[in-house]
Scaffold this motif. Structure first.
Motif, PDB file in Angstrom:
ATOM      1  N   ASP A 236       0.836  -1.204   0.000  1.00  0.00           N
ATOM      2  CA  ASP A 236       0.000   0.000   0.000  1.00  0.00           C
ATOM      3  C   ASP A 236       0.868   1.251   0.000  1.00  0.00           C
ATOM      4  N   GLY A 237       1.814   1.296   0.965  1.00  0.00           N
ATOM      5  CA  GLY A 237       2.642   2.497   1.123  1.00  0.00           C
ATOM      6  C   GLY A 237       3.485   2.807  -0.089  1.00  0.00           C
ATOM      7  N   VAL A 238       4.131   1.771  -0.632  1.00  0.00           N
ATOM      8  CA  VAL A 238       4.981   1.978  -1.799  1.00  0.00           C
ATOM      9  C   VAL A 238       4.124   2.341  -3.013  1.00  0.00           C
ATOM     10  N   GLY A 239       2.947   1.707  -3.109  1.00  0.00           N
ATOM     11  CA  GLY A 239       2.042   2.047  -4.210  1.00  0.00           C
ATOM     12  C   GLY A 239       1.607   3.491  -4.154  1.00  0.00           C
ATOM     13  N   PHE A 240       1.276   3.962  -2.951  1.00  0.00           N
ATOM     14  CA  PHE A 240       0.894   5.366  -2.802  1.00  0.00           C
ATOM     15  C   PHE A 240       2.069   6.279  -3.126  1.00  0.00           C
ATOM     16  N   ALA A 241       3.263   5.860  -2.717  1.00  0.00           N
ATOM     17  CA  ALA A 241       4.454   6.702  -2.933  1.00  0.00           C
ATOM     18  C   ALA A 241       4.741   6.909  -4.413  1.00  0.00           C
ATOM     19  N   THR A 242       4.256   5.996  -5.271  1.00  0.00           N
ATOM     20  CA  THR A 242       4.511   6.164  -6.706  1.00  0.00           C
ATOM     21  C   THR A 242       3.809   7.395  -7.271  1.00  0.00           C
ATOM     22  N   LEU A 243       2.844   7.946  -6.528  1.00  0.00           N
ATOM     23  CA  LEU A 243       2.214   9.195  -6.970  1.00  0.00           C
ATOM     24  C   LEU A 243       3.213  10.339  -7.023  1.00  0.00           C
ATOM     25  N   MET A 244       4.364  10.147  -6.392  1.00  0.00           N
ATOM     26  CA  MET A 244       5.389  11.192  -6.396  1.00  0.00           C
ATOM     27  C   MET A 244       5.923  11.462  -7.797  1.00  0.00           C
ATOM     28  N   VAL A 245       5.701  10.543  -8.750  1.00  0.00           N
ATOM     29  CA  VAL A 245       6.192  10.764 -10.116  1.00  0.00           C
ATOM     30  C   VAL A 245       5.420  11.890 -10.804  1.00  0.00           C
ATOM     31  N   ILE A 246       4.250  12.252 -10.254  1.00  0.00           N
ATOM     32  CA  ILE A 246       3.462  13.346 -10.826  1.00  0.00           C
ATOM     33  C   ILE A 246       3.978  14.653 -10.240  1.00  0.00           C
ATOM     34  N   GLU A 247       4.504  15.501 -11.084  1.00  0.00           N
ATOM     35  CA  GLU A 247       5.184  16.708 -10.604  1.00  0.00           C
ATOM     36  C   GLU A 247       4.198  17.844 -10.327  1.00  0.00           C
ATOM     37  N   ILE A 248       3.256  17.548  -9.454  1.00  0.00           N
ATOM     38  CA  ILE A 248       2.328  18.550  -8.929  1.00  0.00           C
ATOM     39  C   ILE A 248       2.377  18.418  -7.420  1.00  0.00           C
ATOM     40  N   ALA A 249       2.750  19.488  -6.745  1.00  0.00           N
ATOM     41  CA  ALA A 249       3.076  19.403  -5.316  1.00  0.00           C
ATOM     42  C   ALA A 249       1.905  18.885  -4.482  1.00  0.00           C
TER      43      ALA A 249
ATOM     44  N   ALA B  73      -1.803  23.566 -18.782  1.00  0.00           N
ATOM     45  CA  ALA B  73      -0.523  22.946 -18.435  1.00  0.00           C
ATOM     46  C   ALA B  73      -0.729  21.793 -17.463  1.00  0.00           C
ATOM     47  N   THR B  74      -1.620  21.991 -16.485  1.00  0.00           N
ATOM     48  CA  THR B  74      -1.915  20.934 -15.516  1.00  0.00           C
ATOM     49  C   THR B  74      -2.490  19.711 -16.211  1.00  0.00           C
ATOM     50  N   ASN B  75      -3.409  19.931 -17.159  1.00  0.00           N
ATOM     51  CA  ASN B  75      -4.002  18.815 -17.901  1.00  0.00           C
ATOM     52  C   ASN B  75      -2.946  18.044 -18.683  1.00  0.00           C
ATOM     53  N   ILE B  76      -1.994  18.771 -19.263  1.00  0.00           N
ATOM     54  CA  ILE B  76      -0.938  18.110 -20.041  1.00  0.00           C
ATOM     55  C   ILE B  76      -0.094  17.230 -19.142  1.00  0.00           C
ATOM     56  N   VAL B  77       0.273  17.745 -17.977  1.00  0.00           N
ATOM     57  CA  VAL B  77       1.089  16.966 -17.037  1.00  0.00           C
ATOM     58  C   VAL B  77       0.337  15.720 -16.570  1.00  0.00           C
ATOM     59  N   ILE B  78      -0.944  15.878 -16.275  1.00  0.00           N
ATOM     60  CA  ILE B  78      -1.741  14.736 -15.824  1.00  0.00           C
ATOM     61  C   ILE B  78      -1.863  13.696 -16.932  1.00  0.00           C
ATOM     62  N   ALA B  79      -2.085  14.149 -18.167  1.00  0.00           N
ATOM     63  CA  ALA B  79      -2.186  13.209 -19.287  1.00  0.00           C
ATOM     64  C   ALA B  79      -0.888  12.440 -19.478  1.00  0.00           C
ATOM     65  N   GLN B  80       0.249  13.120 -19.324  1.00  0.00           N
ATOM     66  CA  GLN B  80       1.535  12.459 -19.483  1.00  0.00           C
ATOM     67  C   GLN B  80       1.871  11.544 -18.309  1.00  0.00           C
ATOM     68  N   SER B  81       1.375  11.902 -17.133  1.00  0.00           N
ATOM     69  CA  SER B  81       1.747  11.160 -15.919  1.00  0.00           C
ATOM     70  C   SER B  81       0.808  10.010 -15.611  1.00  0.00           C
TER      71      SER B  81
ATOM     72  N   VAL C 240     -10.200  13.231 -15.474  1.00  0.00           N
ATOM     73  CA  VAL C 240      -8.983  12.963 -14.702  1.00  0.00           C
ATOM     74  C   VAL C 240      -8.282  14.295 -14.454  1.00  0.00           C
ATOM     75  N   LYS C 241      -8.147  14.663 -13.200  1.00  0.00           N
ATOM     76  CA  LYS C 241      -7.531  15.937 -12.840  1.00  0.00           C
ATOM     77  C   LYS C 241      -6.837  15.780 -11.490  1.00  0.00           C
ATOM     78  N   VAL C 242      -6.394  16.892 -10.948  1.00  0.00           N
ATOM     79  CA  VAL C 242      -5.645  16.844  -9.690  1.00  0.00           C
ATOM     80  C   VAL C 242      -6.441  16.142  -8.598  1.00  0.00           C
ATOM     81  N   ALA C 243      -7.734  16.401  -8.537  1.00  0.00           N
ATOM     82  CA  ALA C 243      -8.548  15.851  -7.461  1.00  0.00           C
ATOM     83  C   ALA C 243      -8.847  14.370  -7.633  1.00  0.00           C
TER      84      ALA C 243
END
Length: 807
Positions: free
Chosen positions: A349-362, A617-625, A676-679
């Motif tokens: 669970d923890g490591v799976g959640f940590a993979t969200l760090m690849v999305i460069e949105i703070a 820009a946010t949408n582009i990052v989410i689509a790529q990530s 699909v967005k930040v939320a």
């Protein structure tokens, strides 16, 4: 001989092998209990100091090229980033009355002094920087829309009306129907004096207290829009989120008591799960991370995962107690049987959640960190602390007797029916249906969109005050609140060159042809108006002039904000109907094509500023990530499962049901119109983290029974009576608890409630039906042969032997 061996292991599970972790934990249980108590008190005090917070910069992908362009030129783009609009509307007549203007002036002054407002960029009819211009026989004339001589007299009002029409602010600062006016307030993301982040809770409260509550009446209405107000409304709704969280806890407590029929163990399990949430909140405050509105679901997820593991432990302890084990021995045996599987599940669970760090949105990275911290807390509270507390309290005799009565029944149709998924023909039917659903899901999920699919703020209900305010502005103003800004970068002092303005004019022409684009405005537009004005307003002369002196003269008269101080940057303002994903995609594509055709060393087209540009820009990052994140989640969790069970077949049995749930969840998002967005992006990853627990527990128990020589169906039947029963209870209970979120006034929370309810149920169904079906086809034939004598012998006392195998 084999039977006697099995019986020997069942009779002496602790004598044959000693687990170092289990021995250490229970040998020092009193010390650990005191340590946990002290830690809970300290972190509880820290949690009380935690305050909701939000940051505009954390919501945007600061590493993306568009945002870096915006941040690099932020000082030249005053008011084109984080801002709020305050609309003052009259319900009687129009804005050209002394009474209305007095109210507008007072609101302007109130907003001017609200902490966080960039006062130098504040705009309204009462701002000195908002001016009118006209061409007279003597040349250009102009001045503030509201002159210093204004005194509210009829003459002054007529002058104000004339100036307003000459200012070009109709449709921008003044409504098309002349019944309302806007106060446009750009904000600082950080206090220029202290460097502290803007307190959105305080700012939103100030707007309500000092503006809406103070000036709204039967004849005056106040409307407020902007990122800061959305965040403020979400934070204000946090109290309701807490109420729904409390409701979920209450529902879980009631159902958990009905499940185990032991009040003290129910309260202990709920206490340990809440303790994990308290630890999380306390650690967030210690680490100064904070909890923003978009990670408000994390505490509930931590509670849900904690309850999931607590149910497994209570279930195992009750079975041990039913076999005559003492309080301490029952807790020891249950802990030994489950801590490996539980630890693997929680680490996954923890490591799976940590993979969200690849999305460069703070804000998503903070959510990932918060979820990972919560999982670390669960390892201590719901695996260790829970077992220690139950070793002192024990299970009630009513709970133990009820379990014995259930186990003594000749027929258990539910578990017998589900166990049929471990053999033909149901195993084949289950796998075929899964393949068909997976294929259909992949096809239908192609309709999943990136970004917002509705106008206004989709985090709030369509009938919320904020979205009604947005709808009002859209209906009554020519320039919408959705602003996309293209930055044109030139050599110094060349922004007014004919060649530059001609290209800008061509870009604007392309953009206004796009559906969803209302209008555009730039220095090129003003220069054309200037040329017309210099020639008695002749419409045929409303164009760019190749005489550079004329273009330079036009730039001198241009309003502030149409180019920077060095005349090397000019913004093109693109007003959109909405900020839907399709609208933003078309604008970005058109600007990209134009840049590809016309970019040179001395002329560069840069994207993007404005709230719509930042969202693009946010949408582009989410689509790529999005796909990268899913690959990381499944890759990391699958690797951990492989390392634990050392079997590719085991990994397939556990991970395939999760993958099916993820795909079907995307289909549900398409059906519900959720983009699909930040939320929403983290939900699928979080769903994988929760669902893997079910599969690991069931497979771990099933594998242990298979190692005793049982046939697959018999082993799965016994697994269902123990672990499977707990999984089914957990899935239904958590789904009911989070399902109450559907009635939340905050649409973001309601959407999360629907998606999480779906994932809780489908992950549970997948673990109970698809996992055994896959096991039927994937496990080695030797493990599928039914040895009736061994099965009957093992069925008498399976749990201890299984526990020993797990350990």
């Amino acid at each position: 001989m084999k039977n006697s061996s099995v019986t020997h292991h069942i009779a002496h599970p602790l004598d044959d092998s000693e687990a170092v972790v289990e021995r250490w934990v229970f040998r020092h249980r009193a010390v650990l209990l005191l340590l946990f108590l002290g830690l809970s008190i300290w972190l509880g005090l820290q949690a009380l100091q935690l305050r909701p917070q939000a940051s505009f910069e954390k919501m945007i992908p600061t590493g993306h090229a568009y945002i870096q362009n915006y941040l690099a030129h932020q000082s030249d783009l005053k008011g084109l980033g984080n801002a709020v609009r305050i609309v003052v509307e009259t319900t009687e007549g129009d804005i050209f009355t002394p009474e209305f203007q007095d109210i507008l002036r007072q609101v302007h002054d109130e907003v001017f002094y609200i902490h966080g407002v960039d006062r130098g960029s504040l705009k309204s009819l009462w701002s000195a920087a908002v001016r009118w211009q006209e061409v007279t026989e003597q040349g250009f004339a102009g001045g503030p829309v509201i002159p210093p001589s204004y005194d509210g007299s009829s003459r002054s009002i007529e002058q104000l009306k004339s100036n307003t029409f000459k200012s070009g602010q109709i449709g921008s600062l003044v409504a098309n129907n002349l019944k309302s006016a806007v106060i446009y307030a750009p904000l600082y993301d950080r206090d220029p004096d202290t460097g502290e982040a803007l307190d959105y809770t305080r700012f939103s409260a100030d707007l309500e207290r000092l503006v809406r509550d103070k000036y709204q009446s039967d004849t005056v209405r106040i409307r407020i829009t902007g990122f800061a107000k959305v965040v403020g409304d979400l934070i204000e709704g946090l109290a309701q989120v807490v109420l729904f969280f409390a409701a979920a806890v209450a529902i879980t407590t009631i159902l958990l008591y009905r499940y185990c029929r032991c009040l003290k163990s129910t309260l202990i399990a709920v206490f340990c799960s809440i303790a994990a949430v308290v630890w999380l909140l306390g650690l967030l405050n210690v680490l100064q991370i904070g909890l923003d509105p978009y990670s408000m679901l994390v505490p509930f997820l931590v509670f849900a995962i904690g309850v999931s593991h607590a149910v497994q432990i209570l279930n195992a302890i009750t079975h041990e107690a039913a076999k005559g084990a003492s309080r301490l021995k029952a807790a020891q045996r249950a802990f030994r049987a489950l801590y490996v599987a539980g630890l693997v599940a929680l680490v996954s669970d923890g490591v799976g959640f940590a993979t969200l760090m690849v999305i460069e949105i703070a804000v998503i990275q903070d959510l990932a960190l918060a979820a990972s911290i919560g999982i670390a807390a669960i390892i201590l509270t719901n695996l260790v602390l829970l077992s220690i507390l139950i070793s002192y309290s024990g299970m009630s005799q009513g709970s133990v007797q009820r379990l014995k009565a259930v186990e003594a029944r000749d027929r258990q149709p539910v578990w017998e029916g589900l166990s049929a998924f471990a053999r033909k023909p149901l195993a084949g039917v289950s796998v075929v249906l899964a393949v068909l659903m997976f294929g259909a899901g992949l096809y239908l999920s192609q309709g999943l969109k990136i970004g917002d699919l509705d106008p206004g703020a989709p985090e709030l209900r369509p009938d919320s005050t904020y979205n009604r305010d947005i709808a009002f502005i859209t209906a009554n103003y020519a320039t919408s609140t959705d602003l996309f800004v293209v930055m044109i970068k030139t050599s110094a002092q060349q922004c007014s060159a004919y060649e530059v303005l001609d290209k800008v004019d061509q870009l604007e022409w392309r953009l206004v042809q796009l559906p969803g684009v209302q209008s555009t405005f730039s220095l090129a537009d003003f220069s054309k108006l200037y040329m017309s004005a210099m020639n008695e307003g002749h419409p045929k002369l409303k164009g760019l002039n190749r005489n550079q002196s004329m273009m330079d003269a036009a730039s001198i008269k241009a309003p502030v904000g149409l180019f920077n101080g060095s005349c090397s940057l000019l913004p093109v303002l693109v007003y959109l109907d909405d900020h839907k994903a399709a609208t933003l995609e078309s604008v970005v594509a058109a600007v990209d094509d134009f840049a590809h055709e016309h970019d040179t060393d001395s002329f560069q087209v840069l994207q993007a500023a404005g709230n719509a540009g930042i969202e693009a820009a946010t949408n582009i990052v989410i689509a790529q990530s999005q796909n990268t994140m899913l690959l990381w989640v499944y890759g990391v969790v699958t690797t951990l499962v492989l390392l634990t069970f050392r079997s590719l077949r085991a990994a397939i049995c556990i991970m395939v049901p999760l993958a099916l749930t993820s795909v079907l969840c995307q289909v549900l998002m398409v059906y519900l119109g959720i983009g699909v967005k930040v939320a929403t992006l983290p939900v699928i990853a979080l769903g994988v983290g929760i669902g893997v627990d079910y599969g690991i527990y069931i497979y771990s128990r099933l594998e242990a029974l298979l190692k005793t020589g049982m046939g697959l169906q018999q082993a799965y039947f016994i697994t269902l009576k123990t672990t499977g029963k707990a999984v089914a209870f957990t899935g239904f209970t958590l789904a009911i608890g989070v399902g109450t979120w559907y009635f939340s006034p905050i649409k973001f929370q309601a959407d999360m409630g629907v998606l999480l309810t779906f994932m809780f149920l489908w992950n549970m169904l997948g673990a109970l039906t698809l996992l055994p079906a896959l096991a039927h086809f994937l496990l080695k034939p030797a493990k599928r042969e039914v040895n009736e004598s061994v099965a009957q012998s093992s069925a008498v006392n399976t749990l201890p032997s299984e526990q020993r195998a797990c350990a």
